[in-house]
Design an enzyme around this catalytic site. Structure first.
Site, mmCIF file in Angstrom:
data_model
loop_
_atom_site.group_PDB
_atom_site.id
_atom_site.type_symbol
_atom_site.label_atom_id
_atom_site.label_comp_id
_atom_site.label_asym_id
_atom_site.label_seq_id
_atom_site.Cartn_x
_atom_site.Cartn_y
_atom_site.Cartn_z
ATOM 1 N N GLU A 61 8.751 0.270 16.741
ATOM 2 C CA GLU A 61 9.883 0.822 16.005
ATOM 3 C C GLU A 61 9.744 2.335 15.958
ATOM 4 O O GLU A 61 8.673 2.891 16.179
ATOM 5 C CB GLU A 61 9.959 0.218 14.601
ATOM 6 C CG GLU A 61 10.250 -1.287 14.623
ATOM 7 C CD GLU A 61 10.504 -1.877 13.247
ATOM 8 O OE1 GLU A 61 11.124 -1.182 12.413
ATOM 9 O OE2 GLU A 61 10.086 -3.020 13.007
ATOM 10 N N ASN A 99 0.800 -1.223 0.000
ATOM 11 C CA ASN A 99 0.000 0.000 0.000
ATOM 12 C C ASN A 99 0.836 1.278 0.000
ATOM 13 O O ASN A 99 0.381 2.315 -0.495
ATOM 14 C CB ASN A 99 -0.981 0.001 1.177
ATOM 15 C CG ASN A 99 -0.299 -0.167 2.511
ATOM 16 O OD1 ASN A 99 0.673 -0.902 2.651
ATOM 17 N ND2 ASN A 99 -0.802 0.520 3.519
#
Length: 487
Positions: free
Chosen positions: A460, A157
């Site tokens: 992250e 995407n």
């Protein structure tokens, strides 16, 4: 088969990038544009042999890259960012052609963000440090040691941006990388390999292998020489990856999408709330963070819906290369079928399509809003990953939070309210990795990113990225025992 294809005037090598050179495969797979279904070309289709070669190249390159001084690693990452910036237009048109996202977004936001990803982690590396501390006179020193070869598996995407969210910190950390892009949008990963090589990244430090799902994925994720695996995608695929990694106890970072809510309280700025809701159709709804469940307080639900319908029906859907287009196509015929299946089953179960609810020509699906949906229904509980929103109402904060948290996911949530104290109360109770209040998709790379529940494992961003991509070491030194006569 030619090793190169031309996409909107840009030459793209369709072979793998392994050990600093291009490598062909015996078989290929077709890559078609979602804009018009046109065939773009045949892509090298890797398998266990290519996986083995890529991991071996990363393993062999690791000692040299890990030993490279931080400043030199940072310099090369900045050089990669320079290369991205020089090729923003090429990267933008190739990615738009390959995955159907808006060209204007790629030009103005996505590709500049790709360059920023490299610059951010290059700079963060240079100031990554932890203050030494004392324990009964002993000195504790924490260091971030490069972990080794990493396998990074990325979605379709936002192919290049999401890939570089992983590649940049892994390289900064001193790790080597095997990048496996999604088969539905592989082209800009190939261009990234070219840019990295031109920037002086040593051979084998970044490898790019293409292929279909488990054909190559299982060999990568089960390899005993792989030290980290980062994956963005679906829960079923994550389970398979976790199973492969389990034998070697390979650490995982998993970002697995969601079913995020947008809570609109009666005291909210309704125009702002509507803007936030309509923004969820971005990229044809193919955004993991999208707040696809609109939860609106009853006193303003009717007016909110009226304004939303007025705004949403004015969106222009069409060719994403057109500057005036607001919504492009879905990525692939299989994804289009999946989206329509969700909607038709919901309607059959009693949902009402206030807008949309049907396909358009080609791979385009009309922006859709469904009401009269049950909390335990498939359309409310499962990720559609298309331009489909549901609308439910609530009567008070407790019900709003209960509905918001009542799925197996927990990636993100958005809250629209004019009451600061309410915002603090509600956000404290929401299960989500990221909560936005009166805004959406504001993403700073120094903040932790990830999901709760089945939206993922780990975080992250900023130091959290280095915590994952490194082996943290604590060195404890005694205050005595040195040879005073030495040297």
């Amino acid at each position: 088969m030619s090793d190169n294809i031309t996409v909107a005037g840009v030459s793209v090598d369709t072979r793998h990038w392994i050990g600093g050179r291009r490598v062909a495969s015996a078989s290929t797979f077709a890559d078609d544009s979602p804009i018009d279904g046109r065939a773009l070309g045949e892509i090298a289709r890797g398998g266990p042999a290519e996986a083995e070669a890529a991991v071996a190249a990363a393993r062999d390159a690791f000692p040299g890259w890990a030993a490279t001084p931080r400043a030199e690693r940072a310099r090369i990452l900045h050089a990669i960012a320079d290369g991205v910036e020089k090729r923003i237009e090429e990267l933008a048109i190739v990615e738009t052609t390959d995955n159907g996202a808006l060209l204007r977004s790629h030009r103005r936001g996505v590709m500049p963000r790709v360059a920023h990803n490299f610059r951010f982690f290059a700079d963060w590396l240079l100031r990554l440090d932890h203050e030494d501390f004392e324990t009964r006179g002993h000195t504790n020193h924490v260091s971030w040691d490069p972990a080794g070869p990493c396998v990074l598996i990325t979605p379709w995407n936002a192919p290049l941006m999401l890939a570089t969210w992983k590649v940049a910190p892994a390289l900064a950390a001193g790790d080597t990388v095997v990048l496996k892009p999604a088969e539905w949008s592989p082209l800009t990963a190939s261009l990234l390999a070219d840019i990295a090589a031109e920037a002086g990244l040593p051979a084998g430090v970044l490898n790019v292998v293409q292929g279909y799902g488990s054909e190559i994925g299982d060999a990568l994720t089960s390899h005993p020489d792989v030290r980290r695996i980062s994956f963005t995608g679906s829960v079923p695929t994550a389970r398979r990856i976790a199973g492969s990694a389990a034998a070697n106890l390979t650490p995982l970072s998993l970002e697995l999408g969601g079913k995020s809510p947008l809570l609109v309280f009666a005291d909210a700025d309704l125009d702002l709330a509507v803007d936030l809701a309509v923004e969820q159709y971005d990229n044809a709804g193919q955004v993991c963070l999208a707040a696809t469940r609109l939860l609106v307080e009853e006193p303003v639900a009717e007016e909110f819906t009226r304004r939303f319908v007025e705004r949403a029906t004015a969106l222009r859907q069409g060719d994403p290369r057109d500057e005036d287009t607001d919504i492009g196509p879905t990525i692939h015929p299989r994804q289009l079928e999946k989206i329509d299946g969700f909607v038709q089953r919901a309607v059959a179960a009693g949902a009402r399509a206030v807008i949309g609810g049907q396909r358009r020509d080609g791979q385009y699906y009309a922006p859709t809003l469904l009401t009269d949906v049950a909390q335990d229904s498939e359309i409310v509980q499962e990720e559609v990953f298309g331009p489909v929103l549901t609308l439910q109402t609530f009567t008070d904060e407790d019900e709003a939070v209960r509905l918001a948290n009542d799925t197996r996911f927990g990636l993100a949530a958005t809250v629209a309210t004019g009451d600061r104290e309410r915002a603090e109360r509600v956000t404290a109770r929401l299960v989500a990795g990221t909560v936005w209040v009166n805004c959406f998709f504001v993403r700073d790379l120094q903040a932790p990113f990830g999901g709760s529940r089945q939206s993922g494992v780990g975080r992250e961003g900023g130091t959290w990225s280095f915590d994952f991509y490194c082996d943290l070491k604590n060195t404890v030194t005694a205050p005595k025992g040195w040879d005073q006569d030495h040297g």
